[in-house]
Design a protein around this motif. Structure first.
Motif, mmCIF file in Angstrom:
data_model
loop_
_atom_site.group_PDB
_atom_site.id
_atom_site.type_symbol
_atom_site.label_atom_id
_atom_site.label_comp_id
_atom_site.label_asym_id
_atom_site.label_seq_id
_atom_site.Cartn_x
_atom_site.Cartn_y
_atom_site.Cartn_z
ATOM 1 N N UNK A 125 -41.372 -62.566 -0.664
ATOM 2 C CA UNK A 125 -42.407 -61.799 -1.238
ATOM 3 C C UNK A 125 -42.277 -60.789 -2.488
ATOM 4 N N UNK A 126 -41.100 -60.299 -2.465
ATOM 5 C CA UNK A 126 -40.546 -59.323 -3.490
ATOM 6 C C UNK A 126 -40.351 -60.112 -4.735
ATOM 7 N N UNK A 127 -39.882 -61.425 -4.716
ATOM 8 C CA UNK A 127 -39.606 -62.138 -5.651
ATOM 9 C C UNK A 127 -40.887 -62.664 -6.194
ATOM 10 N N UNK A 128 -41.961 -63.099 -5.468
ATOM 11 C CA UNK A 128 -43.206 -63.488 -5.994
ATOM 12 C C UNK A 128 -43.928 -62.105 -6.731
ATOM 13 N N UNK A 129 -43.957 -61.070 -5.976
ATOM 14 C CA UNK A 129 -44.353 -60.006 -6.702
ATOM 15 C C UNK A 129 -43.929 -59.702 -8.122
ATOM 16 N N UNK A 130 -42.656 -59.690 -8.221
ATOM 17 C CA UNK A 130 -41.965 -59.374 -9.517
ATOM 18 C C UNK A 130 -42.314 -60.323 -10.814
ATOM 19 N N UNK A 131 -42.357 -61.812 -10.205
ATOM 20 C CA UNK A 131 -42.605 -62.678 -11.247
ATOM 21 C C UNK A 131 -44.219 -62.711 -11.590
ATOM 22 N N UNK A 132 -44.939 -62.181 -10.713
ATOM 23 C CA UNK A 132 -46.286 -62.010 -11.185
ATOM 24 C C UNK A 132 -46.807 -60.875 -11.774
ATOM 25 N N UNK A 133 -46.053 -59.845 -11.813
ATOM 26 C CA UNK A 133 -46.473 -58.455 -12.352
ATOM 27 C C UNK A 133 -45.964 -58.344 -13.608
ATOM 28 N N UNK A 134 -46.902 -57.413 -14.502
ATOM 29 C CA UNK A 134 -46.277 -57.195 -15.762
ATOM 30 C C UNK A 134 -45.709 -55.765 -15.888
#
Length: 198
Positions: free
Chosen positions: A187-196
């Motif tokens: 979830x942390x990884x997914x959040x980081x790749x989708x955030x600006x």
């Protein structure tokens, strides 16, 4: 001074491919001796060698060429890595971006090496599912990390130009290993790749 582009290709492979492409042009109803097509078989033969150069590359050797001992245990992410590949079913391009993360276990690699690994496997006849797994496996086996995550988003011309002709479809594939198999880390990884990040 005249412009001269210097490139190196296998002469036997180029010759064999040229003969095949010349015949293909004839079978499609074209005249390979027409001015605009005279050099097309050679150009395509060289282009195909360039687009499939990954067969001559070693992903593990690339990663290990810049492998450093570091006491880092936080997630390292390289996102939005451009990729261009060829669908092995129709030999039409697919293109998009890869997001890679790993958690080191004593060793890190140069950041550019992760992008090079994407090139090694994307510059082959491919399916996106296998491409995703190959990138993960190379990182896992070369760096022995605590975890690896790979997500690829791509558009496939075999879906856009032919068949169902869906222009806006994007295919997403993912592979997770080790620590990334835990929901919280993923979830942390997914959040980081989708955030600006600003």
């Amino acid at each position: 001074m005249a412009y001269k582009k210097v490139e190196t290709y296998d002469e036997d492979v180029t010759k064999g491919l040229m003969e095949g492409y010349r015949e293909s042009l004839q079978l499609l109803g074209e005249d390979p001796d027409r001015e605009g097509l005279l050099k097309t078989p050679e150009r395509v033969a060289k282009a195909m060698q360039y687009l499939t150069q990954g067969y001559q590359m070693d992903a593990k050797a690339i990663l290990e060429s810049a492998k450093f001992n570091e006491k880092v245990s936080e997630m390292i992410i390289v996102k939005d890595i451009e990729l261009y590949s060829m669908c092995e079913h129709h030999m039409l391009p697919f293109f998009g971006k890869a997001h890679i993360a790993y958690i080191p276990n004593g060793y890190i690699t140069g950041l550019s090496k992760l992008a090079r690994v994407v090139d090694v496997y994307s510059r082959r006849l491919q399916v996106q599912e296998r491409l995703t797994e190959q990138i993960l496996t190379a990182i896992k086996e070369s760096l022995n990390p605590i975890g690896v995550a790979v997500v690829i988003e791509a558009k496939h011309l075999c879906m856009m130009m032919r068949g169902v002709q869906k222009q806006n479809s994007v295919t997403t594939t993912s592979a997770f290993w080790g620590e990334f198999e835990k929901a919280e880390t993923r979830s942390e990884f997914t959040k980081l790749i989708t955030s600006k990040l600003s």
